[in-house]
Write a protein that holds these residues in place. Structure first.
Motif, mmCIF file in Angstrom:
data_model
loop_
_atom_site.group_PDB
_atom_site.id
_atom_site.type_symbol
_atom_site.label_atom_id
_atom_site.label_comp_id
_atom_site.label_asym_id
_atom_site.label_seq_id
_atom_site.Cartn_x
_atom_site.Cartn_y
_atom_site.Cartn_z
ATOM 1 N N CYS A 33 7.905 -10.522 -1.107
ATOM 2 C CA CYS A 33 6.596 -9.858 -0.977
ATOM 3 C C CYS A 33 6.076 -9.341 -2.320
ATOM 4 C CB CYS A 33 6.636 -8.755 0.077
ATOM 5 S SG CYS A 33 7.781 -7.422 -0.268
ATOM 6 N N ALA A 51 0.885 1.807 1.440
ATOM 7 C CA ALA A 51 -0.481 1.375 1.136
ATOM 8 C C ALA A 51 -0.760 0.049 1.841
ATOM 9 C CB ALA A 51 -0.657 1.218 -0.369
ATOM 10 N N LEU A 52 -1.991 -0.125 2.264
ATOM 11 C CA LEU A 52 -2.389 -1.340 2.974
ATOM 12 C C LEU A 52 -2.129 -2.583 2.136
ATOM 13 C CD1 LEU A 52 -3.652 -2.550 5.502
ATOM 14 C CD2 LEU A 52 -5.892 -2.225 4.469
ATOM 15 N N ASP A 53 -2.400 -2.504 0.840
ATOM 16 C CA ASP A 53 -2.197 -3.685 -0.002
ATOM 17 C C ASP A 53 -0.715 -4.036 -0.152
ATOM 18 O OD1 ASP A 53 -1.706 -1.448 -1.629
ATOM 19 O OD2 ASP A 53 -2.404 -2.476 -3.439
ATOM 20 N N GLN A 54 0.179 -3.129 0.236
ATOM 21 C CA GLN A 54 1.607 -3.433 0.249
ATOM 22 C C GLN A 54 2.039 -3.951 1.620
ATOM 23 O OE1 GLN A 54 2.843 0.496 -0.812
ATOM 24 N NE2 GLN A 54 3.207 -0.056 -2.966
ATOM 25 N N VAL A 56 0.388 -5.826 3.806
ATOM 26 C CA VAL A 56 0.012 -7.219 4.090
ATOM 27 C C VAL A 56 1.074 -8.187 3.581
ATOM 28 C CG1 VAL A 56 -1.698 -9.016 3.651
ATOM 29 C CG2 VAL A 56 -2.456 -6.711 4.263
#
Length: 194
Positions: A33, A51-54, A56
């Motif tokens: 990831c 965090a959302l960007d992590q 996904v």
């Protein structure tokens, strides 16, 4: 604020559990990831805010969806309550909330005994139906034939042949598998029987 903290804890546990279920180390998941192992460790242990960007890329690496990682559980996810249709004498338990792979719906049904459906009212739809009898005796009307299916027996047939099923000699409980066409025909548009 408490609810948000509870959800964070659930997400962290899901990440760690899915990683462990695959037998991956922190390093293995981190490489998949594109995060550092220390960042992933801090996420799993709660020492770093998620965090959302992590999320996904973590979800993608774990072979799941973002929705599956963040969905909140409740009693509706656990308890399956029956739907009763007294007019038709049926009780239905939809055993899977989300359609299984291949579009299969799993349903337990209990039918009270009713008269057979007239031949000209039997339905057809694309696909195949499958059921097994849990208790009682099922009456399968298949074209001009009437087939009695006993407990422990199963039936599988083309649904392009006019058909209906119900109870014979008292109530019957069956476990059924439907594809989308079968679910639409039997669960949503039942007229006079299944």
């Amino acid at each position: 604020m408490k609810q948000e903290e509870d959800l964070d804890a659930v997400i962290r546990a899901r990440i760690k559990g899915l990683r462990a279920a695959r037998g991956w180390s922190l390093d293995a998941l981190a490489a998949r990831c594109f995060l550092s192992p220390s960042t992933l460790s801090r996420i799993e242990t709660g020492h770093r805010r998620i965090a959302l960007d992590q999320l996904v890329p973590i979800a993608k690496a774990l072979g799941t969806t973002l929705d599956a990682l963040v969905e909140q559980g409740g009693d509706d996810d656990v308890v399956i309550r029956p739907t009763v249709d007294e007019d038709r004498g049926t009780t239905t338990w939809q055993l899977n909330n989300d359609r299984a792979p291949g579009g299969v719906s799993v349903v337990k049904m209990r039918f009270e005994e009713r008269p057979p459906i007239p031949r000209d009212q039997l339905r057809v739809h694309p696909g195949r139906d499958w059921f097994t009898v849990l208790s009682g005796t099922a009456r399968l009307q298949l074209g001009d034939r009437t087939i009695l299916v006993q407990p422990g027996e199963a039936a599988e047939f083309s649904t392009m042949e006019p058909h209906a099923f119900g109870a014979h000699g008292g109530p019957v409980e069956v476990l059924m598998l439907f594809d989308q066409n079968g679910e639409r025909a039997h669960m949503l548009h039942r007229a006079g029987g299944a």
